[in-house]
Design an enzyme around this catalytic site. Sequence first.
Site, PDB file in Angstrom:
ATOM      1  CG  HIS A  13      -0.224   0.187   2.509  1.00 47.01           C
ATOM      2  ND1 HIS A  13       0.585  -0.804   3.044  1.00 47.01           N
ATOM      3  CD2 HIS A  13      -0.162   1.230   3.358  1.00 47.01           C
ATOM      4  CE1 HIS A  13       1.093  -0.354   4.179  1.00 47.01           C
ATOM      5  NE2 HIS A  13       0.662   0.869   4.392  1.00 47.01           N
ATOM      6  CG  LEU A  16       3.227   4.451  -9.007  1.00 46.87           C
ATOM      7  CD1 LEU A  16       3.038   5.949  -8.837  1.00 46.87           C
ATOM      8  CD2 LEU A  16       4.046   4.163 -10.267  1.00 46.87           C
ATOM      9  CB  VAL A  17       0.565   0.062  -8.345  1.00 47.04           C
ATOM     10  CG1 VAL A  17      -0.729  -0.641  -8.672  1.00 47.04           C
ATOM     11  CG2 VAL A  17       1.329   0.390  -9.640  1.00 47.04           C
ATOM     12  CB  SER A 109       4.944  -5.224 -15.313  1.00 44.45           C
ATOM     13  OG  SER A 109       5.965  -5.232 -16.262  1.00 44.45           O
ATOM     14  CB  SER A 110       3.544  -4.367 -20.513  1.00 44.22           C
ATOM     15  OG  SER A 110       4.431  -3.325 -20.207  1.00 44.22           O
ATOM     16  CB  CYS A 111       8.626  -6.111 -18.627  1.00 44.19           C
ATOM     17  SG  CYS A 111       8.551  -6.738 -16.985  1.00 44.19           S
ATOM     18  CE1 TYR A 138       9.276  -6.599 -11.149  1.00 42.32           C
ATOM     19  CE2 TYR A 138       8.703  -6.344 -13.465  1.00 42.32           C
ATOM     20  CZ  TYR A 138       8.421  -6.128 -12.124  1.00 42.32           C
ATOM     21  OH  TYR A 138       7.283  -5.431 -11.775  1.00 42.32           O
ATOM     22  CE  LYS A 142       5.777  -8.383 -10.719  1.00 41.04           C
ATOM     23  NZ  LYS A 142       4.815  -8.210  -9.621  1.00 41.04           N
ATOM     24  CG  ASN A 167       6.640   1.523 -18.683  1.00 39.69           C
ATOM     25  OD1 ASN A 167       6.577   0.324 -18.878  1.00 39.69           O
ATOM     26  ND2 ASN A 167       7.765   2.204 -18.759  1.00 39.69           N
ATOM     27  CG  HIS A 181       9.765   2.257 -13.993  1.00 39.73           C
ATOM     28  ND1 HIS A 181       8.985   2.017 -12.887  1.00 39.73           N
ATOM     29  CD2 HIS A 181      10.064   1.045 -14.511  1.00 39.73           C
ATOM     30  CE1 HIS A 181       8.824   0.711 -12.747  1.00 39.73           C
ATOM     31  NE2 HIS A 181       9.467   0.097 -13.711  1.00 39.73           N
ATOM     32  NE  ARG A 211       9.805   0.996 -22.633  1.00 38.72           N
ATOM     33  CZ  ARG A 211      10.506   0.410 -23.610  1.00 38.72           C
ATOM     34  NH1 ARG A 211      10.039   0.364 -24.847  1.00 38.72           N
ATOM     35  NH2 ARG A 211      11.673  -0.134 -23.366  1.00 38.72           N
TER      36      ARG A 211
HETATM   37  N1  NAP Z   1       5.531   1.221 -11.658  1.00 38.29           N
HETATM   38  C1  NAP Z   1       5.130   0.782 -12.819  1.00 38.29           C
HETATM   39  O1  NAP Z   1       5.389   1.393 -13.886  1.00 38.29           O
HETATM   40  C2  NAP Z   1       4.301  -0.463 -12.912  1.00 38.29           C
HETATM   41  C3  NAP Z   1       3.742  -0.745 -14.148  1.00 38.29           C
HETATM   42  C4  NAP Z   1       3.012  -1.902 -14.290  1.00 38.29           C
HETATM   43  C5  NAP Z   1       2.836  -2.752 -13.230  1.00 38.29           C
HETATM   44  N2  NAP Z   1       3.382  -2.477 -12.038  1.00 38.29           N
HETATM   45  C6  NAP Z   1       3.205  -3.493 -10.979  1.00 38.29           C
HETATM   46  O2  NAP Z   1       2.592  -2.970  -9.849  1.00 38.29           O
HETATM   47  C7  NAP Z   1       3.137  -3.562  -8.677  1.00 38.29           C
HETATM   48  C8  NAP Z   1       3.611  -2.469  -7.738  1.00 38.29           C
HETATM   49  O3  NAP Z   1       4.569  -1.653  -8.425  1.00 38.29           O
HETATM   50  P1  NAP Z   1       4.912  -0.191  -7.921  1.00 38.29           P
HETATM   51  O4  NAP Z   1       5.418   0.560  -9.077  1.00 38.29           O
HETATM   52  O5  NAP Z   1       3.789   0.335  -7.098  1.00 38.29           O
HETATM   53  O6  NAP Z   1       6.152  -0.511  -6.976  1.00 38.29           O
HETATM   54  P2  NAP Z   1       6.689   0.349  -5.751  1.00 38.29           P
HETATM   55  O7  NAP Z   1       6.236   1.740  -5.869  1.00 38.29           O
HETATM   56  O8  NAP Z   1       8.124   0.062  -5.629  1.00 38.29           O
HETATM   57  O9  NAP Z   1       5.918  -0.306  -4.522  1.00 38.29           O
HETATM   58  C9  NAP Z   1       6.131  -1.636  -4.153  1.00 38.29           C
HETATM   59  C10 NAP Z   1       5.585  -1.859  -2.787  1.00 38.29           C
HETATM   60  O10 NAP Z   1       5.904  -3.192  -2.384  1.00 38.29           O
HETATM   61  C11 NAP Z   1       6.373  -3.187  -1.054  1.00 38.29           C
HETATM   62  N3  NAP Z   1       7.328  -4.267  -0.851  1.00 38.29           N
HETATM   63  C12 NAP Z   1       8.433  -4.540  -1.601  1.00 38.29           C
HETATM   64  N4  NAP Z   1       9.073  -5.597  -1.063  1.00 38.29           N
HETATM   65  C13 NAP Z   1       8.373  -5.977   0.029  1.00 38.29           C
HETATM   66  C14 NAP Z   1       8.546  -6.994   0.999  1.00 38.29           C
HETATM   67  N5  NAP Z   1       9.590  -7.833   0.946  1.00 38.29           N
HETATM   68  N6  NAP Z   1       7.644  -7.076   1.997  1.00 38.29           N
HETATM   69  C15 NAP Z   1       6.614  -6.219   2.064  1.00 38.29           C
HETATM   70  N7  NAP Z   1       6.376  -5.248   1.174  1.00 38.29           N
HETATM   71  C16 NAP Z   1       7.259  -5.127   0.160  1.00 38.29           C
HETATM   72  C17 NAP Z   1       7.057  -1.842  -0.901  1.00 38.29           C
HETATM   73  O11 NAP Z   1       7.095  -1.531   0.463  1.00 38.29           O
HETATM   74  P3  NAP Z   1       8.038  -0.360   1.032  1.00 38.29           P
HETATM   75  O12 NAP Z   1       7.433   0.906   0.511  1.00 38.29           O
HETATM   76  O13 NAP Z   1       7.908  -0.498   2.496  1.00 38.29           O
HETATM   77  O14 NAP Z   1       9.410  -0.645   0.480  1.00 38.29           O
HETATM   78  C18 NAP Z   1       6.136  -0.939  -1.709  1.00 38.29           C
HETATM   79  O15 NAP Z   1       5.070  -0.491  -0.921  1.00 38.29           O
HETATM   80  C19 NAP Z   1       4.270  -4.487  -9.157  1.00 38.29           C
HETATM   81  O16 NAP Z   1       3.814  -5.801  -9.183  1.00 38.29           O
HETATM   82  C20 NAP Z   1       4.570  -4.023 -10.555  1.00 38.29           C
HETATM   83  O17 NAP Z   1       4.952  -5.084 -11.390  1.00 38.29           O
HETATM   84  C21 NAP Z   1       4.101  -1.342 -11.841  1.00 38.29           C
END
Ligand code: NAP
Length: 318
Positions: A13, A16-17, A109-111, A138, A142, A167, A181, A211
């Site tokens: 939570h 970003l997402v 993710s799209s990757c 990665y 996934k 993305n 990113h 992208r």
């Molecule tokens: N960003 C993008 O462009 C994008 C695009 C498509 C899909 N997604 C997908 O959306 C999902 C979230 O991505 P995001 O961009 O939101 O990533 P993010 O901003 O890095 O957030 C990831 C979250 O996961 C938590 N986390 C990581 N390792 C953990 C662990 N060992 N135990 C508990 N919590 C953990 C982090 O906690 P902390 O804050 O405490 O470190 C953070 O809250 C991913 O599956 C990603 O593939 C992201």
Amino acid sequence: MLNKNTKIFLAGHNGLVGGAILKQLINRGYKNIITISKKKLDLRDQKKVFNFIKAKKPKFIIIAAASVGGIAANNTFKADFIYNNTAIQNNLIHSAFLNGIKNLIFLGSSCVYPRQCKQPIKEEYLLTGPLEKTNEPYAIAKIAGIKMCESYNYQHNTNYLCIMPCNAFGPNDNYDLLTSHFFPALIRRLSDAVNNKKKSIKLWGTGKAKRELIYVDNIADACIFFMNKKVKHSLINIGSEEESSIKQFVEKVRNKIGKGIQIEFDNNKEMDGTPRKILDCSIARSYGWKKKISFNIGLELTLNDFFKRKGNFRKIKF
Ligand SMILES: NC(=O)c1ccc[n+]([C@@H]2O[C@H](COP(=O)([O-])OP(=O)(O)OC[C@H]3O[C@@H](n4cnc5c(N)ncnc54)[C@H](OP(=O)(O)O)[C@@H]3O)[C@@H](O)[C@H]2O)c1
């Protein structure tokens, strides 16, 4: 399918997402949302995760917790990306099953799609060719998550749905230049150039890779939309269905911050990553979902948040 009192565990939570999903769940009146920080529960710890899920008994789990990063992070912390992500998703998906939790959303993710994939990318193109090398560990993690959801649905009659967004960008993004990113990195580089009165900056790659970007609230909206829908697919793409080259994205951001700053590319082709990836979202559309917030509005909201933070950005540790 859900009511506003359904107990939902949202993993990740603070990200970003996950942050966008939390905000929208609250705004839409969901009252029973469980969250826990990584400090209190490291989701790689199988025993602790199993005990937590058993004790909290959520009815729905959203997995937005993952190790996530841009091309440099993916290319450097390969072991962290494969281990952390397989551990987090294995623990959550299997403990959901052990505790009789029938519904779950797993974010990927799209990757996950092949590097030289036919475009626009349909869900059925998964595993039809080699992956982009820089983010292979990665993507493999996934893909394992997707296959795990599909296998549990097949063998155990669960409804574990994999959402594959393109993305993303939005408030509370990761602006760390080594791990972020390309889009948040671009915002940060241009803003730093303005602050340091620099006339030019050099960016990685050729600028020619294409992208697709989506404002993160659209992903949150898709998650809540599909939480409440009975679907027969286990893998659904979520995108904006608009693509631009990195050079065009640079123009869009430079028009908002840093007008007049010269941009050079280092022309290192390896830093381009996948040449093109635009998602085909016809399955999502067939259920009635489409994005609500445009790129331009998303960019305004993102930049407002970026400047409000005054350099106080969250730090990502693998
Ligand atoms: N960003 C993008 O462009 C994008 C695009 C498509 C899909 N997604 C997908 O959306 C999902 C979230 O991505 P995001 O961009 O939101 O990533 P993010 O901003 O890095 O957030 C990831 C979250 O996961 C938590 N986390 C990581 N390792 C953990 C662990 N060992 N135990 C508990 N919590 C953990 C982090 O906690 P902390 O804050 O405490 O470190 C953070 O809250 C991913 O599956 C990603 O593939 C992201």
